[in-house]
Design a protein around this motif. Structure first.
Motif, PDB file in Angstrom:
ATOM      1  N   LYS A 297       0.834  -1.195   0.000  1.00 34.23           N
ATOM      2  CA  LYS A 297       0.000   0.000   0.000  1.00 34.23           C
ATOM      3  C   LYS A 297       0.876   1.255   0.000  1.00 34.23           C
ATOM      4  CE  LYS A 297      -4.169  -1.952   0.716  1.00 34.23           C
ATOM      5  NZ  LYS A 297      -5.380  -1.714  -0.092  1.00 34.23           N
TER       6      LYS A 297
ATOM      7  N   VAL B 231       0.608   5.650   0.129  1.00 33.51           N
ATOM      8  CA  VAL B 231      -0.266   6.794   0.379  1.00 33.51           C
ATOM      9  C   VAL B 231       0.576   8.058   0.531  1.00 33.51           C
ATOM     10  CG1 VAL B 231      -0.355   6.690   2.924  1.00 33.51           C
ATOM     11  CG2 VAL B 231      -2.354   7.490   1.626  1.00 33.51           C
TER      12      VAL B 231
ATOM     13  N   VAL C 175      -7.025   3.544   4.374  1.00 36.85           N
ATOM     14  CA  VAL C 175      -5.993   3.081   3.445  1.00 36.85           C
ATOM     15  C   VAL C 175      -6.063   1.572   3.241  1.00 36.85           C
ATOM     16  CG1 VAL C 175      -3.516   2.918   3.012  1.00 36.85           C
ATOM     17  CG2 VAL C 175      -4.460   4.995   4.032  1.00 36.85           C
TER      18      VAL C 175
END
Length: 260
Positions: free
Chosen positions: A2, A4, A201
């Motif tokens: 992930k 961000v 997220v």
């Protein structure tokens, strides 16, 4: 894996008035939305904030707002799509000049305050803002509230877009932010904020004030630089994201397919 972006609104001092803790916060965020003189900021503040962002290796974005210094750009104004286009082009151009003069490159554009909120719901205003960004530089990334008309308009215009979520705001079941005039609009507890951010997220979900799960895309997380606990939030959220195995990097880096 992930990824961000962690962004913060800054450069909001002007004249003799000093707002925010920009120099300290820049050590903990990956993108900066710099006020362009309409809702806040001035020429000297823009130059100083651009230099600080470049020194920290932080992605720089223009943060155009309504021409409402007294109301900090958070009061509704009845502007036309043409007026929205004009003020966005004007403000991007102002910040672009400072970024270019300091040897940097503008990464993104994020509308401020009520201009942002109106464009989230009003397709005409959203399309005008997207057109303004595209015509200044089609390589710029347009930030908009996740699920909003602004994100839709940006994609339609041929721009790269980033869906934004908020670390310090609560949400309604339609995906909109709780209006600031309501007492439950802001999140002031760090751990509550962290829990909300990690879930957005990792799971793509947010619990609304009506106690309903809402689907949400989180490409970039906003921390308000004028918040009472902005620095503490930035530090805690950045650390917590990394501890959760989430890579924190600028949206420009992510969209270029690079990692850091």
């Amino acid at each position: 894996m992930k990824y961000v972006d962690l962004n913060c609104d800054m450069g909001e001092s002007f004249g003799a008035y000093s707002l925010g803790r920009d120099a300290e916060i820049l050590a903990h965020v990956t993108s900066a939305n710099i006020a362009c003189g309409f809702h806040a900021g001035d020429a000297s503040t823009m130059r100083k904030t651009v230099k600080l962002a470049l020194e920290h290796g932080v992605g720089i974005g223009a943060h155009p707002g309504l021409q409402d210094l007294i109301g900090f750009g958070r009061r509704k104004m009845d502007i036309s799509p043409q007026e929205a286009y004009d003020i966005v082009v004007y403000q991007i151009g102002a910040l672009w000049g400072f970024v270019r003069s300091e040897g940097g490159k503008l990464q993104h554009v994020k509308a401020h305050g009520e201009l942002y909120n109106m464009a989230a719901l009003n397709a005409g205003l959203a399309e005008a803002i997207a057109e303004a960004v595209y015509k200044v530089d089609p390589e710029l990334i347009l930030l908009g509230l996740a699920g909003s008309e602004l994100v839709t308009a940006g994609k339609k215009a041929g721009l790269r877009t980033a869906s934004e979520v908020f670390s310090d705001r609560t949400y309604q079941s339609n995906g909109s932010l709780t209006p600031r005039r309501q007492p439950d609009a802001m999140i002031t507890d760090e751990q509550e904020s962290v829990k909300q951010v990690i879930r957005m997220v990792n799971e793509g979900k947010i619990l609304s004030r009506q106690n309903e799960d809402v689907s949400i895309q989180a490409d970039t997380i906003c921390i308000h630089g004028d918040g009472l606990h902005a620095l503490e939030f930035a530090q805690t959220i950045h650390t917590s994201l990394k501890q959760a195995g989430i890579i924190v990097q600028s949206i420009g880096t992510t969209m270029s397919g690079k990692s850091s």
